[in-house]
Structures are given as structure tokens and as C-alpha cells.
Design a protein around this motif. Sequence first.
Motif, PDB file in Angstrom:
ATOM      1  N   LYS A   1       0.946  -1.252  -0.137  1.00 45.97           N
ATOM      2  CA  LYS A   1      -0.116  -0.089  -0.177  1.00 45.97           C
ATOM      3  C   LYS A   1       1.014   1.170  -0.062  1.00 45.97           C
ATOM      4  O   LYS A   1       0.517   2.232  -0.911  1.00 45.97           O
ATOM      5  CB  LYS A   1      -0.968   0.040   1.359  1.00 45.97           C
ATOM      6  CG  LYS A   1      -2.171  -0.930   1.005  1.00 45.97           C
ATOM      7  CD  LYS A   1      -3.118  -1.231   2.006  1.00 45.97           C
ATOM      8  CE  LYS A   1      -4.170  -1.807   1.778  1.00 45.97           C
ATOM      9  NZ  LYS A   1      -5.216  -1.874   2.766  1.00 45.97           N
ATOM     10  N   LEU A   2       2.109   1.241   0.724  1.00 50.50           N
ATOM     11  CA  LEU A   2       2.876   2.384   0.681  1.00 50.50           C
ATOM     12  C   LEU A   2       3.639   2.443  -0.537  1.00 50.50           C
ATOM     13  O   LEU A   2       3.744   3.511  -1.171  1.00 50.50           O
ATOM     14  CB  LEU A   2       3.808   2.431   1.964  1.00 50.50           C
ATOM     15  CG  LEU A   2       4.992   3.456   1.924  1.00 50.50           C
ATOM     16  CD1 LEU A   2       3.806   4.954   2.157  1.00 50.50           C
ATOM     17  CD2 LEU A   2       5.566   3.310   3.257  1.00 50.50           C
ATOM     18  N   MET A   3       3.933   1.362  -1.162  1.00 52.01           N
ATOM     19  CA  MET A   3       4.539   1.358  -2.422  1.00 52.01           C
ATOM     20  C   MET A   3       3.650   2.052  -3.840  1.00 52.01           C
ATOM     21  O   MET A   3       3.853   2.653  -4.582  1.00 52.01           O
ATOM     22  CB  MET A   3       5.004  -0.055  -3.006  1.00 52.01           C
ATOM     23  CG  MET A   3       6.114  -0.362  -2.558  1.00 52.01           C
ATOM     24  SD  MET A   3       7.539   0.933  -2.948  1.00 52.01           S
ATOM     25  CE  MET A   3       7.469   1.114  -4.745  1.00 52.01           C
ATOM     26  N   GLU A   4       2.223   1.844  -3.706  1.00 46.33           N
ATOM     27  CA  GLU A   4       1.144   2.560  -4.233  1.00 46.33           C
ATOM     28  C   GLU A   4       1.184   3.957  -4.390  1.00 46.33           C
ATOM     29  O   GLU A   4       1.056   4.651  -5.373  1.00 46.33           O
ATOM     30  CB  GLU A   4      -0.243   1.983  -3.878  1.00 46.33           C
ATOM     31  CG  GLU A   4      -0.535   0.619  -4.490  1.00 46.33           C
ATOM     32  CD  GLU A   4      -2.282   0.769  -4.247  1.00 46.33           C
ATOM     33  OE1 GLU A   4      -2.858   0.704  -5.161  1.00 46.33           O
ATOM     34  OE2 GLU A   4      -2.636   0.099  -3.087  1.00 46.33           O
ATOM     35  N   ILE A   5       1.361   4.361  -3.143  1.00 40.73           N
ATOM     36  CA  ILE A   5       1.492   5.822  -2.793  1.00 40.73           C
ATOM     37  C   ILE A   5       2.903   6.279  -3.367  1.00 40.73           C
ATOM     38  O   ILE A   5       2.753   7.543  -4.130  1.00 40.73           O
ATOM     39  CB  ILE A   5       1.244   6.010  -1.408  1.00 40.73           C
ATOM     40  CG1 ILE A   5      -0.019   5.829  -0.774  1.00 40.73           C
ATOM     41  CG2 ILE A   5       1.504   7.556  -1.079  1.00 40.73           C
ATOM     42  CD1 ILE A   5      -0.193   5.863   0.591  1.00 40.73           C
ATOM     43  N   VAL A   6       3.749   5.768  -3.110  1.00 40.55           N
ATOM     44  CA  VAL A   6       5.144   5.944  -3.609  1.00 40.55           C
ATOM     45  C   VAL A   6       5.107   6.240  -5.026  1.00 40.55           C
ATOM     46  O   VAL A   6       5.658   7.112  -5.835  1.00 40.55           O
ATOM     47  CB  VAL A   6       6.254   5.190  -3.178  1.00 40.55           C
ATOM     48  CG1 VAL A   6       7.484   5.304  -3.991  1.00 40.55           C
ATOM     49  CG2 VAL A   6       6.369   5.362  -1.625  1.00 40.55           C
TER      50      VAL A   6
ATOM     51  N   VAL B   1       7.900  -4.806  -6.813  1.00 38.70           N
ATOM     52  CA  VAL B   1       6.652  -4.846  -5.954  1.00 38.70           C
ATOM     53  C   VAL B   1       5.562  -3.735  -6.860  1.00 38.70           C
ATOM     54  O   VAL B   1       4.445  -4.323  -7.038  1.00 38.70           O
ATOM     55  CB  VAL B   1       6.993  -3.674  -4.610  1.00 38.70           C
ATOM     56  CG1 VAL B   1       5.726  -3.376  -3.939  1.00 38.70           C
ATOM     57  CG2 VAL B   1       7.752  -4.478  -4.052  1.00 38.70           C
ATOM     58  N   ILE B   2       5.978  -2.758  -7.800  1.00 45.29           N
ATOM     59  CA  ILE B   2       5.033  -2.339  -8.757  1.00 45.29           C
ATOM     60  C   ILE B   2       4.684  -3.116  -9.645  1.00 45.29           C
ATOM     61  O   ILE B   2       3.304  -3.294  -9.914  1.00 45.29           O
ATOM     62  CB  ILE B   2       5.713  -1.058  -9.159  1.00 45.29           C
ATOM     63  CG1 ILE B   2       6.097   0.023  -8.085  1.00 45.29           C
ATOM     64  CG2 ILE B   2       4.853  -0.462 -10.399  1.00 45.29           C
ATOM     65  CD1 ILE B   2       4.933   0.434  -7.451  1.00 45.29           C
TER      66      ILE B   2
END
Length: 108
Positions: free
Chosen positions: A35-40, A81-82
Motif C-alpha cells: 500500500k505504501l508502494m502504491e502511494i510512492v 513490487v510495482i
Amino acid sequence: MKKIFKHVRKDVKKILGRMINNTQSKLKWIGTQAKLMEIVYMLWLTELIVNERGKKATLKEITELMFTVLNANAPKTPTKVINDLKNRKSPEETSILFEILKHLYHKH
């Protein structure tokens, strides 16, 4: 003049470093790494963050910054991850960004 500018930049970097360290001790990400990677990733896509060279910040640079500020363990390979996020079977059910956007557009 260039020496003064370099000195000022070093001081600014020190101040920013202290700010990040002070913030880091107060904030903690409690969601998943994905979820943090989505924001990043969303931040990276905006192309509104530049690095110290004035170039568009890389995904890895933004990942390291955000994960550091939020006391989270950064993935070694953010692009993997993306790619995993892009290949989800039902992203609309699991995406934090989808939920945020849905909330923004369906406000009362």
C-alpha cells in the motif's frame, strides 16, 4: 559565489536531514508495504519531485525517502513490487489509491 552556494546547499541538506530524523521518530506506517508502494508510485508518476541534481527523482529515491520518513522497511526492488501490484487480479478491491479516489468522488 559558487563556494557560498555549495555551503548553503550543505546546510540545507543538514537541516532537511534533521527534519526527516525528527519526523521519522514520530511517524510510523502501519499499513502493508504494498500500500505504501502504491502511494510512492503515484508520487513518482506525477514527476513533481526532483532530486538534488534537479532531475526527476527515481522511483528508488522516492521509495527510500518515504519509507525512511515513515519508519517502514523499504523493498530492495521497488520495481518488482510495482509490477506485482500491476498484475493483481482485482486491483480495485485491494488498491488503497482506488479507495481514496472513490472516497473523494463520492463525498456527500
